[in-house]
Design a protein around this motif. Structure first.
Motif, short mmCIF file in Angstrom:
data_model
loop_
_atom_site.label_atom_id
_atom_site.label_comp_id
_atom_site.label_asym_id
_atom_site.label_seq_id
_atom_site.Cartn_x
_atom_site.Cartn_y
_atom_site.Cartn_z
N UNK A 81 0.86 -1.20 0.00
CA UNK A 81 0.00 0.00 0.00
C UNK A 81 0.89 1.24 0.00
N UNK A 82 1.87 1.26 0.89
CA UNK A 82 2.78 2.40 0.97
C UNK A 82 3.52 2.62 -0.33
N UNK A 83 4.00 1.55 -0.93
CA UNK A 83 4.73 1.70 -2.19
C UNK A 83 3.84 2.23 -3.30
N UNK A 84 2.63 1.70 -3.40
CA UNK A 84 1.69 2.17 -4.42
C UNK A 84 1.45 3.67 -4.27
N UNK A 85 1.25 4.13 -3.04
CA UNK A 85 1.05 5.56 -2.79
C UNK A 85 2.31 6.35 -3.17
N UNK A 86 3.48 5.82 -2.85
CA UNK A 86 4.73 6.51 -3.21
C UNK A 86 4.87 6.65 -4.72
N UNK A 87 4.49 5.62 -5.46
CA UNK A 87 4.53 5.71 -6.92
C UNK A 87 3.60 6.82 -7.40
N UNK A 88 2.41 6.88 -6.84
CA UNK A 88 1.45 7.89 -7.27
C UNK A 88 1.93 9.29 -6.91
N UNK A 89 2.54 9.43 -5.74
CA UNK A 89 3.11 10.73 -5.36
C UNK A 89 4.20 11.14 -6.35
N UNK A 90 5.08 10.20 -6.69
CA UNK A 90 6.18 10.52 -7.61
C UNK A 90 5.66 10.89 -9.00
#
Length: 183
Positions: free
Chosen positions: A78-87
């Motif tokens: 979940x955290x990684x998916x959000x980080x991708x979207x932020x980037x």
């Protein structure tokens, strides 16, 4: 016991640590994305018939229980998916780290019921893979900054890190099952 033949690092990193290739090619990316895509079915297959006793087996001395590994994968991905979207939507964002060891001790991280975490993994991975397969060359080069390490990470490398992460934790579960949690 057989596990005593292994040192703690090989038990901690049964597939080794992530090794970034000198050049991240389309073939690497395709393989990594396929690994991320197949992870939900693989983790489900490994855990679907486990008893509560087996879910409490650890993969190394002082390691997480199988159930904690599964819940951690839901949290981490979940955290990684959000980080991708932020980037993808912000210019070199500073991401929010989290205390994964502390999360693994919360009630939802020690639950014997894997259903919600497996559903999260399935849903997050479906959306994540859809996103990953859509990336242009420019999007693959998008970056984020981790505030604890001050490291700038490029999304194309992070795809590889998370493919490794999937295989790393599948190996932990397999290891716990092989040794029957006898650490």
């Amino acid at each position: 016991m057989e596990h005593q033949l292994h040192d703690i690092e090989s038990l901690r990193f049964p597939i080794g640590e992530f090794q970034k290739p000198n050049s991240i090619t389309p073939d690497y990316l395709d393989t990594w994305i396929e690994t991320i895509e197949n992870f939900p079915s693989k983790i489900n297959e490994l855990t679907k018939n486990l008893s509560v006793n087996e879910l409490n087996w650890i993969y190394r001395p002082n390691g997480w229980k199988i159930k904690q590994v599964v819940h951690h994968c839901a949290d981490s991905h979940i955290n990684s998916f959000v980080r991708f979207k932020l980037a993808l939507t912000e210019e070199k964002p500073i991401i929010k780290p989290y205390e994964e060891d502390r999360w693994a001790e919360l009630i939802d991280g020690v639950s014997d019921d894997l259903t919600a975490s497996l559903q999260i993994i399935k849903g997050v991975h479906a959306r994540w893979v859809l996103l990953l397969k859509s990336f242009s060359e420019k999007e693959l080069k998008r970056q984020f900054i981790h505030p604890a390490t001050h490291k700038t990470s490029c999304l194309e490398e992070v795809i590889g890190v998370y493919a490794w992460h999937c295989n790393h934790h599948l190996a932990h579960i397999e290891q716990a099952l092989f040794y029957k949690g006898q650490f």
